[in-house]
Design an enzyme around this catalytic site. Structure first.
Site, PDB file in Angstrom:
ATOM      1  N   ARG A 246       0.886  -1.175   0.000  1.00 25.62           N
ATOM      2  CA  ARG A 246       0.000   0.000   0.000  1.00 25.62           C
ATOM      3  C   ARG A 246       0.917   1.215   0.000  1.00 25.62           C
ATOM      4  O   ARG A 246       1.565   1.523   1.011  1.00 25.62           O
ATOM      5  CB  ARG A 246      -0.892  -0.024   1.239  1.00 25.62           C
ATOM      6  CG  ARG A 246      -1.897   1.131   1.360  1.00 25.62           C
ATOM      7  CD  ARG A 246      -2.706   0.955   2.640  1.00 25.62           C
ATOM      8  NE  ARG A 246      -3.625   2.039   2.905  1.00 25.62           N
ATOM      9  CZ  ARG A 246      -4.893   2.093   2.522  1.00 25.62           C
ATOM     10  NH1 ARG A 246      -5.394   1.086   1.820  1.00 25.62           N
ATOM     11  NH2 ARG A 246      -5.666   3.105   2.831  1.00 25.62           N
TER      12      ARG A 246
ATOM     13  N   HIS B 225      -6.962   1.382  -6.889  1.00 25.29           N
ATOM     14  CA  HIS B 225      -7.262   0.616  -5.669  1.00 25.29           C
ATOM     15  C   HIS B 225      -7.972  -0.672  -6.081  1.00 25.29           C
ATOM     16  O   HIS B 225      -9.154  -0.885  -5.784  1.00 25.29           O
ATOM     17  CB  HIS B 225      -8.154   1.465  -4.756  1.00 25.29           C
ATOM     18  CG  HIS B 225      -8.166   1.018  -3.335  1.00 25.29           C
ATOM     19  ND1 HIS B 225      -7.533  -0.122  -2.889  1.00 25.29           N
ATOM     20  CD2 HIS B 225      -8.764   1.570  -2.229  1.00 25.29           C
ATOM     21  CE1 HIS B 225      -7.726  -0.253  -1.588  1.00 25.29           C
ATOM     22  NE2 HIS B 225      -8.465   0.756  -1.163  1.00 25.29           N
TER      23      HIS B 225
ATOM     24  N   GLN C  79     -10.028  -3.020  -3.601  1.00 23.36           N
ATOM     25  CA  GLN C  79     -11.309  -2.423  -3.246  1.00 23.36           C
ATOM     26  C   GLN C  79     -12.298  -2.571  -4.391  1.00 23.36           C
ATOM     27  O   GLN C  79     -13.489  -2.818  -4.174  1.00 23.36           O
ATOM     28  CB  GLN C  79     -11.124  -0.943  -2.909  1.00 23.36           C
ATOM     29  CG  GLN C  79     -12.395  -0.249  -2.445  1.00 23.36           C
ATOM     30  CD  GLN C  79     -12.876  -0.755  -1.105  1.00 23.36           C
ATOM     31  OE1 GLN C  79     -12.135  -0.704  -0.135  1.00 23.36           O
ATOM     32  NE2 GLN C  79     -14.113  -1.212  -1.045  1.00 23.36           N
TER      33      GLN C  79
ATOM     34  N   ASP D 112     -16.572   8.625  -2.657  1.00 27.20           N
ATOM     35  CA  ASP D 112     -15.329   8.535  -1.898  1.00 27.20           C
ATOM     36  C   ASP D 112     -15.017   9.924  -1.373  1.00 27.20           C
ATOM     37  O   ASP D 112     -15.596  10.927  -1.825  1.00 27.20           O
ATOM     38  CB  ASP D 112     -14.202   8.015  -2.804  1.00 27.20           C
ATOM     39  CG  ASP D 112     -12.920   7.677  -2.049  1.00 27.20           C
ATOM     40  OD1 ASP D 112     -12.982   7.547  -0.807  1.00 27.20           O
ATOM     41  OD2 ASP D 112     -11.865   7.545  -2.698  1.00 27.20           O
TER      42      ASP D 112
ATOM     43  N   CYS E 259     -15.864   3.282   0.018  1.00 26.40           N
ATOM     44  CA  CYS E 259     -14.719   2.467   0.423  1.00 26.40           C
ATOM     45  C   CYS E 259     -14.245   2.789   1.837  1.00 26.40           C
ATOM     46  O   CYS E 259     -13.467   2.014   2.406  1.00 26.40           O
ATOM     47  CB  CYS E 259     -13.579   2.615  -0.575  1.00 26.40           C
ATOM     48  SG  CYS E 259     -12.891   4.275  -0.683  1.00 26.40           S
TER      49      CYS E 259
ATOM     50  N   ARG F 207     -13.627  -7.110   1.429  1.00 27.55           N
ATOM     51  CA  ARG F 207     -12.196  -6.999   1.156  1.00 27.55           C
ATOM     52  C   ARG F 207     -11.482  -8.286   1.580  1.00 27.55           C
ATOM     53  O   ARG F 207     -10.586  -8.781   0.883  1.00 27.55           O
ATOM     54  CB  ARG F 207     -11.606  -5.795   1.915  1.00 27.55           C
ATOM     55  CG  ARG F 207     -11.970  -4.430   1.353  1.00 27.55           C
ATOM     56  CD  ARG F 207     -11.198  -4.114   0.081  1.00 27.55           C
ATOM     57  NE  ARG F 207      -9.773  -4.107   0.312  1.00 27.55           N
ATOM     58  CZ  ARG F 207      -9.082  -3.076   0.843  1.00 27.55           C
ATOM     59  NH1 ARG F 207      -9.725  -1.970   1.196  1.00 27.55           N
ATOM     60  NH2 ARG F 207      -7.778  -3.148   1.003  1.00 27.55           N
TER      61      ARG F 207
END
Length: 314
Positions: A101, A128, A131, A231, A271, A299
Site C-alpha cells: 500500500r 485501488h 477495493q 469517496d 470504500c 475486502r
C-alpha cells in the site's frame, strides 16, 4: 511467469469472474483455502495509513494458513533508504507474495518487475484494485449479477460521484469495464479521470460488452443505476487542499435527492473512511440502501481469492 495484481485489468474477464466466484465461496467457508499452509509468509507493506487493508490482509493470510509479515514502509524507507529494486530482491527471496500500500504506481510496478513472487496493489495514488473487486462482489450479492457463464456482472450499472481523478474513479472504470458493466463517473470538469485510464477502460469495454462514460451532471450519471458509489473529496496527501476542494464537489454529494435518481433498489457503496456531511450524508450512509459494512468485509474474501489465484498461477 509470475502473475501480479498491479492494476484492475491484470485480470481478464474470465479470471475476474473466477476470483469473484471464489470470494463468495470463501465467504461461506472462510477456511476452505490452505494455499499458504506452511505457514508461508506474505509481506504486507504499508506506506499509507490503513485500517481495512491491514485487518483484511492480515486476517485473510492467517486464515489461509500463512503468516502475515506486516512491515512499516516508513521504517523500511523503500525508495529512500534503499531502492525499490533492492528491496524487491531482498523480500522476494524470503516470502510467498508481496502486498504493498503505497503512493506511486510506478514504484509498485517496479517492485513487480524485480520481485520473483506475486505483487498485489493494496492501494496507490492511481488505483485501488482490491477495493474494486470487493465492490463488484458486493454488487453481485445484491443484484444476482454473478452468472455461471460469461463475464461477472455483465449489464449491471454503477455510478461513481465525486473526484473523478482519484484512485477509486480509475478503479471503477477499469474493473467495471472488465466485468462488462455500465460505469458512469460524475465529476466536475476540473477533476476528470486520467485520459490514459479512460481510454484503456473504453478499449476493455468494447471487448466485454460494457460501457464507460464521464458526466459533469451528477443526476445524469446516477439516473437508473444499480449502485451508487462515492469517496472522500480529499485523498491521502491532499489534506492541505481540503478547503479549496470542497466547493467544486458540493453538488456531487451523495444525498437522498441524488440517490432518488438511481434505481429504487440501488445500493450505496463507499470504500471508507466516510466523512458524513461532506461526500455523503449521514442519512444515506446509515440507510437501508447502504452496504458499506458488508463492502468492507468483502475486502477479506476477495483478497484471499486473489492470493489463492496468484499463488496457484505461480
Amino acid at each position: 511467469m509470475t502473475r501480479h495484481f498491479r492494476t484492475d485489468d491484470d485480470l481478464t474477464s474470465a479470471e475476474q469472474h473466477r476470483v469473484l466466484s471464489r470470494a463468495l465461496e470463501l465467504k461461506v467457508d472462510r477456511f476452505a483455502s490452505t494455499a499458504l499452509a506452511g505457514p508461508e509468509s506474505v509481506a504486507v507493506i504499508f506506506d499509507k495509513p490503513t485500517l481495512r487493508t491491514q485487518v483484511s490482509f492480515a486476517t485473510g493470510i492467517a486464515e489461509m494458513g500463512g503468516y502475515p509479515l506486516v512491515l512499516d514502509g516508513r521504517l523500511a524507507g523503500i525508495g529512500r533508504r534503499e531502492s525499490v529494486a533492492d528491496v524487491a530482491r531482498v523480500i522476494g527471496r524470503q516470502v510467498r507474495a508481496i502486498v504493498w500500500r503505497t503512493f506511486a504506481q510506478a514504484d509498485l510496478e517496479e517492485m513487480a518487475d524485480v520481485a520473483q513472487v506475486p505483487v498485489i496493489n493494496a492501494l496507490t495514488d492511481q488505483l485501488h484494485p482490491c477495493q474494486g473487486l470487493a465492490d463488484l462482489v458486493t454488487v453481485a450479492e445484491h443484484t444476482g449479477g454473478l452468472a455461471a457463464d460469461g463475464p461477472a456482472l455483465a449489464g449491471r450499472s454503477l455510478a461513481y460521484v465525486g473526484d473523478g481523478s482519484n484512485n477509486m474513479a480509475h478503479t471503477y472504470l477499469l474493473a467495471g469495464a472488465v466485468a462488462g458493466m455500465d460505469v458512469r463517473i460524475g465529476t466536475p470538469p476540473a477533476f476528470q479521470p486520467e485520459a490514459r485510464i479512460l481510454a484503456r477502460a473504453e478499449q476493455i469495454a468494447r471487448g466485454s460488452g460494457g460501457s464507460v462514460s464521464v458526466h459533469t451532471d451528477p443526476v445524469a450519471a446516477v439516473r437508473g443505476v444499480d449502485a451508487v458509489a462515492t469517496d472522500t473529496w480529499v485523498s491521502m496527501g491532499q489534506e492541505d487542499q481540503a478547503d479549496q476542494r470542497e466547493a467544486p464537489f458540493r453538488r456531487y454529494q451523495l444525498n437522498a435527492d441524488l440517490l432518488a435518481a438511481a434505481s429504487p433498489s440501488a445500493i450505496v457503496l463507499h470504500c471508507l473512511p466516510a466523512y458524513r456531511g461532506k461526500e455523503i450524508t449521514a442519512d444515506v450512509l446509515e440507510s437501508e440502501a447502504s452496504v458499506v459494512w458488508q463492502e468492507a468485509e468483502n475486502r477479506l474474501h476477495v483478497q484471499k481469492a486473489v492470493l489463492e489465484f496468484l499463488v496457484g498461477e505461480a
